[in-house]
Design a protein around this motif. Structure first.
Motif, short mmCIF file in Angstrom:
data_model
loop_
_atom_site.label_atom_id
_atom_site.label_comp_id
_atom_site.label_asym_id
_atom_site.label_seq_id
_atom_site.Cartn_x
_atom_site.Cartn_y
_atom_site.Cartn_z
N SER A 180 -4.83 8.68 22.46
CA SER A 180 -6.19 9.11 22.07
C SER A 180 -6.97 9.78 23.19
CB SER A 180 -7.00 7.93 21.50
OG SER A 180 -6.63 7.66 20.17
N PRO A 181 -6.40 10.85 23.77
CA PRO A 181 -7.11 11.55 24.85
C PRO A 181 -8.43 12.16 24.37
CG PRO A 181 -5.23 12.85 24.09
CD PRO A 181 -5.10 11.49 23.47
N LEU A 182 -8.53 12.42 23.06
CA LEU A 182 -9.78 13.00 22.52
C LEU A 182 -10.62 11.96 21.79
CD1 LEU A 182 -8.53 16.50 21.22
CD2 LEU A 182 -9.62 15.92 23.41
N GLU A 191 -12.79 5.44 27.51
CA GLU A 191 -11.99 4.20 27.63
C GLU A 191 -11.17 4.29 28.91
OE1 GLU A 191 -12.07 1.56 25.74
OE2 GLU A 191 -13.41 2.40 24.21
N ARG A 192 -11.68 3.65 29.97
CA ARG A 192 -11.10 3.91 31.28
C ARG A 192 -10.62 2.66 32.03
NH1 ARG A 192 -15.58 7.71 34.11
NH2 ARG A 192 -13.99 7.70 35.71
N LYS A 248 -8.64 0.57 36.58
CA LYS A 248 -8.96 -0.68 37.27
C LYS A 248 -7.87 -1.74 37.06
CE LYS A 248 -12.68 -4.07 37.49
NZ LYS A 248 -13.92 -4.51 36.88
N ASP A 249 -7.71 -2.17 35.80
CA ASP A 249 -6.85 -3.34 35.54
C ASP A 249 -5.41 -3.15 36.03
OD1 ASP A 249 -9.12 -4.15 34.26
OD2 ASP A 249 -8.27 -4.14 32.24
N TYR A 250 -4.86 -1.94 35.84
CA TYR A 250 -3.42 -1.75 36.09
C TYR A 250 -3.09 -1.27 37.50
CZ TYR A 250 -2.71 -1.79 30.93
OH TYR A 250 -2.64 -2.12 29.60
N LEU A 251 -4.06 -1.19 38.38
CA LEU A 251 -3.79 -0.52 39.67
C LEU A 251 -2.63 -1.16 40.45
CD1 LEU A 251 -7.33 0.54 40.92
CD2 LEU A 251 -5.61 1.88 39.70
N ASN A 294 -19.82 5.85 33.49
CA ASN A 294 -19.03 4.69 33.06
C ASN A 294 -17.82 4.44 33.95
OD1 ASN A 294 -17.32 6.77 32.41
ND2 ASN A 294 -17.13 6.28 30.24
N LYS A 295 -17.90 4.91 35.18
CA LYS A 295 -16.73 4.76 36.07
C LYS A 295 -16.48 3.27 36.35
CE LYS A 295 -14.98 6.54 40.50
NZ LYS A 295 -13.73 7.15 40.01
#
Ligand code: NDP
Length: 328
Positions: free
Chosen positions: A210-212, A187-188, A193-196, A321-322
């Motif tokens: 939820s890092p894992l 989940e990236r 992207k969105d918050y840059l 998925n970058k």
């Protein structure tokens, strides 16, 4: 432990922090909760994450009771709560981001936590039915009353946060200091992207969750179906589907586990280190149902030096998925 500024604010948060979703007041007993919180604090974690909705208020009650028994200086730790989902009977005004629920929700959280103030107070989700002016003003009222020290958002879209900043500027109020988005290898988009522009232009901090990916990135679902996990809890079928429903994620996780083993480490540590490699992450919130999980996850920062450009490229090849930044 390392400490980072929460965005452009003066507040220093431990790079790894500790949260209680699904565990405190629900999956684990209070003694285990105490051991986990104490282990976190003893390992110099200074931020404990909570919310009104976690176990319908029970999570805050359990944390409050534990904190009451400790001699820890209040200045040595940061506690959060979040308002939106409510914790009562689902009646009108018992959820959302109206002035009424924000003020009542904060007062109720402070009571459950047995605290005079929470350091961080989040709008747990956006409320499409409340004017943003009302929400920003209510948060500023709480700031002025000293009941919260910083306010922020969780899982808001970029333009919703931008609106909050615009309203705050227009009325000379304090805007959000931090967002709490999900961020992990699967989940990236928001974080990468969105918050840059929010990071660049507003110095927004992040407390990522939820890092894992709910345990998927520990590798324990690679070849087995463990029964003593959150994914087997009643009422969490949706979370099981979200976590294990996409079989391509299991295949990628198997490859990532092999990569970690080749490096002499484990995927849980590599996956957590991967999140904090992103400089826009102020703190990565760890979850744990067992103390062994937490003590192992705490070693993730040791793995950070392994994340060379070459290794990151190998991870990208597996993930595929970058988020793509559009160039016009
Ligand atoms: P993770 O994705 O890291 O999942 C944690 C869970 O994974 C643990 O409870 C445990 O569950 C399992 N696990 C953790 N470490 C290991 C390990 N080493 N080996 C095997 N299994 C492991 O984080 P969370 O989803 O818990 O999120 C962290 C925090 O973020 C929450 O506590 C909460 O404070 C916050 N959060 C915020 C949200 C928001 O909307 N703002 C939403 C969700 C979380 P089990 O033993 O049951 O398998």
């Amino acid at each position: 432990m390392d400490y980072r500024r929460l965005g452009k604010s003066g507040l220093q948060v431990s790079t790894l922090s500790f949260g209680t979703w699904l565990t405190f007041g629900k999956q684990i007993d209070d003694k285990t909760a105490d051991t986990l919180l104490t282990t976190a604090y003893d390992n110099e974690i200074n931020f404990f994450d909570n919310a009104e909705a976690y176990a319908k208020g029970q999570s805050e009650i359990v944390m409050g009771k534990i904190l009451k028994t400790k001699t820890w200086a209040r200045s040595s730790y940061i506690v959060s709560s979040k308002v939106f989902f409510g914790y009562e009977d689902g009646l009108p005004n018992q959820s959302g981001l109206s002035r009424k629920h924000i003020i009542e929700g904060c007062n109720a959280a402070l009571k459950r936590l047995q605290l005079d103030y929470v350091d961080l107070f989040f709008c747990h989700r956006p409320d499409k039915n409340t004017p943003i002016e009302e929400t920003v003003l209510a948060m500023n009222t709480l700031l002025q009353q000293g009941k919260i020290l910083y306010w922020g958002t969780s899982e808001w879209a970029n333009d919703e946060i931008m609106q909050a900043f615009t309203v705050a500027r227009k009325y000379h109020l304090i805007g959000p200091s931090m967002e709490q988005p999900q961020y992990n290898m699967y989940e990236r988009t928001k974080m990468e992207k969105d918050y840059l522009l929010l990071f660049r232009d507003h110095g927004m901090g992040t407390t990522i969750w939820s890092p894992l990916a709910s345990g998927l990135l520990s590798g324990k679902y690679n070849h087995a179906k463990p029964k003593d996990t959150r994914l087997e809890m009643a009422g969490l079928e949706w979370l099981k589907e979200r976590t294990l429903g996409d079989t391509s994620r299991i295949e990628k996780t198997i490859q990532l586990s092999k990569l970690s083993a080749d490096l002499g480490t484990t995927l849980n540590k590599l996956a957590i280190a991967w999140t904090v490699k992103n400089p826009n992450v102020s703190t990565c919130i760890l979850g744990a149902s067992k103390v062994e999980q937490l003590t192992d996850n705490l070693k993730s920062l040791e793995v950070l030096p392994l994340l060379t450009n070459e290794l990151i490229e190998k991870i990208e090849t597996i993930l595929d998925n970058k988020p793509v930044l559009a160039l016009y």
